[in-house]
Design a protein around this motif. Structure first.
Motif, PDB file in Angstrom:
ATOM      1  N   GLY A 261      72.746 -50.487 -63.930  1.00 10.32           N
ATOM      2  CA  GLY A 261      72.744 -49.520 -62.854  1.00 10.32           C
ATOM      3  C   GLY A 261      72.814 -48.111 -63.394  1.00 10.32           C
ATOM      4  N   TRP A 262      73.971 -47.441 -63.136  1.00  9.34           N
ATOM      5  CA  TRP A 262      74.071 -46.028 -63.436  1.00  9.34           C
ATOM      6  C   TRP A 262      75.482 -45.697 -63.935  1.00  9.34           C
ATOM      7  CZ3 TRP A 262      69.452 -43.574 -62.148  1.00  9.34           C
ATOM      8  CH2 TRP A 262      68.619 -44.293 -61.276  1.00  9.34           C
ATOM      9  N   GLY A 263      75.600 -44.581 -64.600  1.00  8.96           N
ATOM     10  CA  GLY A 263      76.909 -44.005 -64.839  1.00  8.96           C
ATOM     11  C   GLY A 263      77.363 -43.949 -66.278  1.00  8.96           C
ATOM     12  N   LEU A 264      77.995 -42.820 -66.611  1.00 13.88           N
ATOM     13  CA  LEU A 264      78.642 -42.582 -67.894  1.00 13.88           C
ATOM     14  C   LEU A 264      79.919 -41.817 -67.586  1.00 13.88           C
ATOM     15  CD1 LEU A 264      78.624 -42.465 -71.062  1.00 13.88           C
ATOM     16  CD2 LEU A 264      77.319 -40.329 -70.836  1.00 13.88           C
ATOM     17  N   ARG A 282      83.599 -38.481 -64.271  1.00 20.22           N
ATOM     18  CA  ARG A 282      82.192 -38.864 -64.342  1.00 20.22           C
ATOM     19  C   ARG A 282      81.404 -37.827 -65.145  1.00 20.22           C
ATOM     20  NH1 ARG A 282      79.406 -42.480 -60.901  1.00 20.22           N
ATOM     21  NH2 ARG A 282      81.518 -43.280 -60.564  1.00 20.22           N
ATOM     22  N   ILE A 283      80.701 -38.277 -66.163  1.00 20.19           N
ATOM     23  CA  ILE A 283      79.820 -37.422 -66.954  1.00 20.19           C
ATOM     24  C   ILE A 283      78.419 -37.417 -66.360  1.00 20.19           C
ATOM     25  CG2 ILE A 283      78.802 -37.066 -69.247  1.00 20.19           C
ATOM     26  CD1 ILE A 283      81.259 -38.541 -70.401  1.00 20.19           C
ATOM     27  N   ASN A 290      74.760 -35.250 -59.714  1.00 16.74           N
ATOM     28  CA  ASN A 290      76.062 -35.652 -60.254  1.00 16.74           C
ATOM     29  C   ASN A 290      76.347 -35.065 -61.622  1.00 16.74           C
ATOM     30  OD1 ASN A 290      75.402 -38.893 -58.878  1.00 16.74           O
ATOM     31  ND2 ASN A 290      76.641 -37.282 -57.968  1.00 16.74           N
ATOM     32  N   ASN A 291      75.371 -34.381 -62.200  1.00 18.33           N
ATOM     33  CA  ASN A 291      75.522 -33.817 -63.534  1.00 18.33           C
ATOM     34  C   ASN A 291      75.151 -32.341 -63.485  1.00 18.33           C
ATOM     35  OD1 ASN A 291      73.971 -33.104 -66.280  1.00 18.33           O
ATOM     36  ND2 ASN A 291      75.542 -34.623 -66.741  1.00 18.33           N
ATOM     37  N   HIS A 352      83.994 -30.735 -71.935  1.00 19.43           N
ATOM     38  CA  HIS A 352      82.728 -30.513 -71.251  1.00 19.43           C
ATOM     39  C   HIS A 352      81.628 -31.162 -72.072  1.00 19.43           C
ATOM     40  CE1 HIS A 352      79.996 -28.320 -68.559  1.00 19.43           C
ATOM     41  NE2 HIS A 352      79.240 -28.131 -69.621  1.00 19.43           N
ATOM     42  N   PHE A 353      80.802 -31.990 -71.435  1.00 12.52           N
ATOM     43  CA  PHE A 353      79.731 -32.706 -72.121  1.00 12.52           C
ATOM     44  C   PHE A 353      78.389 -32.068 -71.785  1.00 12.52           C
ATOM     45  CE2 PHE A 353      83.086 -35.863 -72.121  1.00 12.52           C
ATOM     46  CZ  PHE A 353      82.946 -36.480 -73.360  1.00 12.52           C
TER      47      PHE A 353
END
Length: 400
Positions: A261-264, A282-283, A290-291, A352-353
């Motif tokens: 699916g999704w998500g990091l 959530r990254i 969302n980013n 912070h990514f």
């Protein structure tokens, strides 16, 4: 100039453009070694004892330094990427039998056997294989020196028990001994998410799954169950790591959230009156909104924690696994097969990514590897998946 860099002028498919928010980050040069689907993992190691790293992907050893000569170690098979899975998910390199020649360790399809292939010390067509364990469950098992004895153990679960398989001392050709560290769960062979790291800061490597983590008891690790600590790390993604992301002295957990699916995300460890808890940060999610940089991609089935720019801070490398289960349009299977690294930096002391695109036409598999192939002291990326085998050489001339 490095011989690999010279040769790459002729075989480079594309040189990726870095998704740059800074002028001082590595760029990456893409080299395609194969366009055939033979496996979904890769490793690096010196196979022929010439002092130069080789690339192991699928049934082939691509010999350094230019990786154009390849040797088989088991019978090759090419799979249809839209209809089939490979029988090669995770690979590692180690001298298992102590003869000073590196062997190849291989985990096949989930629920099937793992083997190690004995280096014949010559250009034999196929290598002799030895059983490690007949049933290896989970889609992110790994080889890791969990006991600190200098040899790799196989970390996985089988028949609902989490644990590790240890090499036999007397006869390395015999199957490895499995040590249970958990009670029995209702896991099955396609369960996702598994990792290692020192969660509680006691200097020992703990095991992590989406349901929580198991504390390594030290010398008693092979004789009794490890203490389980419940935590919610998502539905199950890829590899999982413990790292102090926010520099508060407590190790956090980093993982992708859903392999199909999704998500990091990273999960902040906090010590409260009711005990240790984890808060999700959530990254990346299922939408560009969302980013902060508009980055979103599905099926992040492999993840690495590594210092890409050598600034002393660990970064993340992940990407899209190609056609994980065929044409499920909800997962956007035909979206670009990207590979990204996420630079961890601190703004007003907060983590912070920043995402940087390595490539948009390759992707990751179930596992991949990083190693310094061009001897510039910066890690390069090697992936193997349904699109083929790829090398991404870091170029660091812009770094200051």
């Amino acid at each position: 100039m490095n011989r690999l860099t010279t040769l790459s002028v002729a075989i480079v498919i594309s040189i990726t453009t870095v998704f740059a928010q800074s002028d001082h980050v590595p760029s990456f040069e893409k080299i395609t070694l194969s366009s055939e689907f033979t496996a979904e993992g890769a490793a690096v190691g010196d196979i022929n004892r010439d002092g130069i790293s080789d690339i192991i992907a699928g049934p082939y050893c691509y010999l350094g330094p230019d990786y154009q000569q390849k040797q088989t170690y088991y019978q090759p098979q090419v799979f249809n990427k839209r209809e089939e899975y490979s029988d090669n998910f995770v690979v590692a390199v180690e001298d298992v039998n102590g003869d000073d020649w590196n062997d190849i360790l291989l985990i096949g399809f989930p629920g099937e056997a793992a083997y190690w292939y004995e280096n014949p010390q010559s250009e034999a067509e196929y290598w002799t294989k030895h059983l490690i364990h007949p049933e290896v469950d989970n889609e992110s098992p790994t080889f890791y020196d969990l006991t600190g004895d200098g040899q790799l153990e196989l970390v996985f679960h089988t028949q609902g028990y989490l644990g590790y398989a240890q090499q036999p001392e007397e006869d390395p050709t015999q199957p490895w001994t499995f040590h249970r560290i958990s009670q029995q769960w209702d896991w099955q062979k396609f369960t996702h998410g598994l990792g290692l790291g020192d969660v509680n800061g006691d200097g020992r490597t703990d095991l992590i799954k989406s349901e929580g983590w198991w504390a390594n008891p030290g010398e008693e690790r092979s004789s009794s169950p490890w203490h389980f600590h419940e935590a919610d790390f998502g539905p199950g993604g890829a590899q999982m790591y413990a790292y102090d992301v926010n520099r508060d002295g407590l190790n956090d957990v980093v993982t992708t959230l859903d392999a199909h699916g999704w998500g990091l995300a990273w999960f902040e460890q906090t010590s409260l009156d009711e005990g240790v808890q984890f808060k999700e940060h959530r990254i990346m999610g299922d939408s560009p909104q969302n980013n902060a940089y508009g980055v979103s991609f599905s099926q992040p089935h492999a993840l690495k924690l590594v210092d890409i720019d050598q600034d002393g801070i660990q970064d993340l490398v992940t990407g899209k696994r190609v056609w994980t289960r065929g044409p499920q349009m909800g997962w956007r299977p035909d979206a670009p097969a990207v590979v990204y690294w996420f630079k961890l930096e601190y703004r007003e002391e907060q983590p912070h990514f920043i995402p940087y695109l390595i490539d948009d036409d390759s992707g990751v598999g179930v596992d991949f590897t990083l190693a310094d192939l061009n001897n510039d002291l910066f890690p390069d990326v090697v992936t193997c998946n349904k699109n083929g085998v790829f090398v991404f050489l870091s170029h660091t001339s812009d770094l200051k």
